[in-house]
Design an enzyme around this catalytic site. Structure first.
Site, mmCIF file in Angstrom:
data_model
loop_
_atom_site.group_PDB
_atom_site.id
_atom_site.type_symbol
_atom_site.label_atom_id
_atom_site.label_comp_id
_atom_site.label_asym_id
_atom_site.label_seq_id
_atom_site.Cartn_x
_atom_site.Cartn_y
_atom_site.Cartn_z
ATOM 1 N N ASP A 283 77.057 19.390 60.609
ATOM 2 C CA ASP A 283 76.663 20.518 61.428
ATOM 3 C C ASP A 283 77.963 21.121 61.989
ATOM 4 O O ASP A 283 79.054 20.598 61.786
ATOM 5 C CB ASP A 283 75.695 20.053 62.536
ATOM 6 C CG ASP A 283 74.846 21.214 63.052
ATOM 7 O OD1 ASP A 283 73.746 20.978 63.550
ATOM 8 O OD2 ASP A 283 75.316 22.378 62.946
HETATM 9 C C1 GLC Z 1 74.156 25.062 64.693
HETATM 10 C C2 GLC Z 1 72.876 24.305 64.430
HETATM 11 C C3 GLC Z 1 72.479 24.244 62.992
HETATM 12 C C4 GLC Z 1 72.977 25.469 62.255
HETATM 13 C C5 GLC Z 1 74.490 25.410 62.269
HETATM 14 C C6 GLC Z 1 75.114 26.604 61.534
HETATM 15 O O1 GLC Z 1 74.882 24.446 65.714
HETATM 16 O O2 GLC Z 1 72.812 22.985 64.936
HETATM 17 O O3 GLC Z 1 71.055 24.126 62.966
HETATM 18 O O4 GLC Z 1 72.486 25.479 60.924
HETATM 19 O O5 GLC Z 1 75.004 25.354 63.584
HETATM 20 O O6 GLC Z 1 74.854 27.772 62.235
#
Ligand code: GLC
Length: 738
Positions: A283
């Site tokens: 993430d």
């Molecule tokens: C965010 C979220 C995730 C998302 C990622 C990219 O922090 O936790 O769900 O896909 O970043 O935006």
């Protein structure tokens, strides 16, 4: 030739379909030409230029463009500007040594330009076909925005409405989440990935992120392996079985190790147990965050721990491109790890046709493919079915259009009907509740009544609300929260309605006019006062573009509501976590003896939720009769058939979500009092009867036994079929292993 001309001239010929074997051979051939630095480059997902990445220590100075020219970027996050994507792709293809194309990924969570209801709302439709249809529309729109992968579906199970991301989930039940996750991926990926209308699915957040302690986002998760595998793991497995192309690791610690560096999750389960061949992605900066988790003290440690755990693609943080080469040279990381990760990412790029046409999804005019009248119609249909009628005393609803209404409340005319993961949707394109009522032909007065947060203006606003309501036949009270209070990093310690909303409601109550409470929220809120003091309660979530029209169709009866809750609504925050598939206790409180002492109960609220999983009312009524099975004993691999007759006994057409639950009567470990093992949505004209059929096998009856083996054991089960998890009628069947 300008970039716009180049985009207009992109060859859109059909892309060749290749076998997996052919793809692997192509990847082998390419990797034989790649340097270690270039292989490591494929493991990096760069943030779009200018992205502000809070608190991240960048180890490298080069810009993304410089890195792309060196073949050291594998993908780009959250970019959807055609000319910028074309420019960066040209750098990769024409200026890097081997011309390996980039892939582009974004969060298209519940719609790209067409805004569908938030995921928790759509899950209450229990309508796999409509969810698949919505995802097909999202895939078409996304693939015209230059994007190749969406970070969806989010399949985290949660039982804690304090957690703001509950709005992105399919609720508390693994069986529902498994089935709906398949519909999402089928809609996104359809029959083949190398097309011009599909988008690859990256499922998230692996794993058990929804169990963050105290509902506080990013917080620790710790649970038994059995609990994890029975309640939290199944939806991810359903996505792997549906060919999800990637899996995103979650921010949380899982049983002592951050998921992003957790070998048990990323290798033991994904690779060894499931033989998963897609790639894993972190993430947003979750790799570097393992330093906060205190399992790494430098970004070099971060790179070592994450790659050795099986994390393939690093989102935004860049410990991989900064340190992996050094770690290889020190032999603390094996080149096999790099090769395996690189192979999975290159195979993905071949699979979606990127090497055949690196510019395949880039269009100058993406909006011309989006938000068609038909798309809005689909959004309307799923919005209607996402609405849950929680209470309807004395059949207050539906309300004939001839009645005088007063529409009151801070969310009565709000366009914020999309939630925090808006993708490329636009709030201004949402139909508000007020506009929906106008479109439906109601005559009504309107007043805001108060702000969502306490404001000095509220006294005056409330006075005006009383004024416009006192001569109405009915009051529609639009309360709740908006996306500033729910979503990522929006955990709440108290899920009550905010500001003066309750004060406003009490003032309206004093008018002694029927009140219909309409709740807009991304999560279950505390609704006990509204349940006990208003005549009807509708859970309206955030329903996307067609919110107002969908609600007005339910208020008027044009559409008979059919939504069912996929998450329990507690009486109050203190009851959390509360969910239907809970275990019994040694001193169960008996419903007919609620005050008996020395029982497992609260002294201030009931043990049951205010609204249970599977609950949702209709304007008609349904009878369930003749529940019977093909046998009262199931042996070995036999199948058990279950039938029930459902009749529409009311005065209007209606749709019903028929639910099947099992209860295991004794097992080598304790099992939930009920487990959902089937649902089907049927439509019945008034007076119409349908026989509904389910089938169960030993897998459906199985559970991890005392030795953590999945088995149905020799025991007895109750089978319930009904309209919600509170169903009491059952039949008993026994299971024998042989
Ligand atoms: C965010 C979220 C995730 C998302 C990622 C990219 O922090 O936790 O769900 O896909 O970043 O935006």
């Amino acid at each position: 030739m300008t970039i716009f001309d180049k985009i207009n001239n992109i060859d859109r010929s059909p892309l060749p379909i290749r076998s997996e074997e052919e793809i692997q051979d192509l990847v082998t051939e390419l990797m034989e030409q790649m340097t270690l630095k270039e292989k490591i480059g494929q493991l990096y997902q760069a943030a779009p230029e200018g992205a502000i990445v809070e608190g991240l220590h960048f180890d490298i100075e080069q810009t993304t463009e410089e890195l792309i020219r060196k073949g050291q970027v594998g993908s780009i996050l959250s970019l959807a500007i055609p000319e910028a994507m074309y420019f960066l792709q040209e750098l990769a293809v024409n200026e890097s040594r081997l011309g390996i194309p980039l892939f582009f990924a974004s969060d298209i969570i519940h719609g790209c330009r067409t805004a569908f209801p938030i995921n928790l709302a759509m899950s209450c439709s229990f309508d796999e076909n409509l969810i698949e249809e919505a995802c097909k529309i999202a895939a078409r729109e996304t693939s015209k925005k230059g994007i190749h992968m969406t970070f969806s579906p989010m399949v985290d199970i949660t039982r804690d409405p304090r957690w703001g991301r509950v709005m992105e989930t399919n609720g508390e039940d693994p069986y529902v989440s498994r089935r709906l996750a398949k519909a999402y991926i089928k809609g996104y990926q359809q029959d083949h990935l190398n097309s011009y209308d599909t988008v690859a699915s990256c499922v998230k957040h692996f794993a058990a992120y929804g169990a963050s302690e105290a509902g506080r986002d990013y917080n620790t998760v710790d649970m038994s392996d059995r609990h994890f595998r029975m309640f939290y793991l199944p939806p991810y497995k359903a996505c792997v079985d549906s060919d999800a192309q990637a899996i995103m690791s979650s921010f949380n610690i899982f049983n002592g190790v951050p998921a992003t560096a957790n070998k048990y999750l990323l290798d033991t389960i994904l690779r060894k147990e499931w033989n998963y061949t897609g790639f894993t992605i972190s993430d947003y900066t979750s790799t570097s965050e393992i330093m906060h988790h205190k399992i790494a003290s430098t970004t070099k440690d971060v790179a070592k721990k994450c790659i050795n755990a099986g994390l393939d693609h690093e989102m935004v943080a860049n410990s991989y491109i900064a340190h992996l080469e050094e770690l290889i040279n020190e032999k603390t990381v094996d080149t096999k790890q790099i090769d395996a990760a690189c192979r999975r990412i290159l195979a993905f790029k071949y699979r979606i046709g990127l090497f055949d046409n690196p510019y395949k999804n880039i269009y100058n005019n993406p909006d011309s493919f989006a938000l068609t009248p038909s798309d809005r119609k689909t959004s309307l249909e799923i919005a209607k079915r996402s609405i849950v009628l929680l209470k309807n005393e004395h059949n207050t609803l539906p309300i004939p259009k001839s009645n005088k209404l007063a529409l009151v409340g801070p969310l009565s005319d709000s366009k914020r009907m999309i939630g925090p993961w808006a993708g490329y949707t636009k709030t201004e394109e949402c139909v508000t509740f007020k506009e929906g009522l106008e479109n439906t032909g109601y005559i009504f007065s309107h007043a805001k009544g108060c702000h969502l947060e306490t404001s000095p203006e509220d006294l005056d606003l409330m006075a005006k609300a009383i004024e416009v309501s006192k001569n109405a036949d009915y009051i529609l009270l639009a309360i709740g929260e908006d996306d500033r209070l729910t979503g990522e990093a929006r955990s709440r310690s108290d899920i009550g309605v905010t500001g003066n909303q309750l004060t406003l409601a009490k003032k309206l109550k004093a008018l002694h006019i029927p009140i219909i409470t309409v709740v807009f929220s991304g999560r279950p809120l505390e609704l006990q006062w509204f349940h006990e003091n208003t005549d009807a309660v509708i859970q309206a979530w955030w329903l996307g573009n067609e919110a107002g029209n969908a609600l007005a169709s339910v208020i008027s009866g044009d559409y008979n509501p059919s939504g069912k809750l996929t998450i329990s609504f507690p009486y109050n925050t203190g009851q959390i976590p509360i969910y239907y598939n809970h275990f019994n206790t040694g001193r169960p409180m008996l419903a007919d003896h609620p005050d008996e002492d020395y029982k497992s109960r609260y002294v201030d609220v009931p043990n049951t939720p205010l609204y249970s999983f599977g609950h949702g009312l209709s304007y008609t009524s349904f009878s369930y009769e003749n529940l019977h099975t093909s046998s009262d004993q199931l042996v070995g691999d036999e199948l058990l058939d279950i039938w029930v007759d459902v009749t529409n006994t009311g005065k209007v057409f209606g749709e019903e979500v028929v639910q099947l639950y099992i209860e295991c009567l004794d097992f080598s470990v304790s099992r939930p009092l009920k487990e959902l093992k089937g649902f089907t949505k049927i439509a019945l004209e008034t007076g119409e009867k349908k026989q509904v059929h389910f089938q169960l096998d030993k897998e459906d009856l199985s559970y991890l036994n005392i030795d953590n083996e999945m088995t149905p054991e020799n025991t007895n089960y109750r089978i319930y079929v009904g309209t919600s998890s509170t169903v009491t009628d059952f039949i008993t069947v026994s299971y024998r292993l042989k």
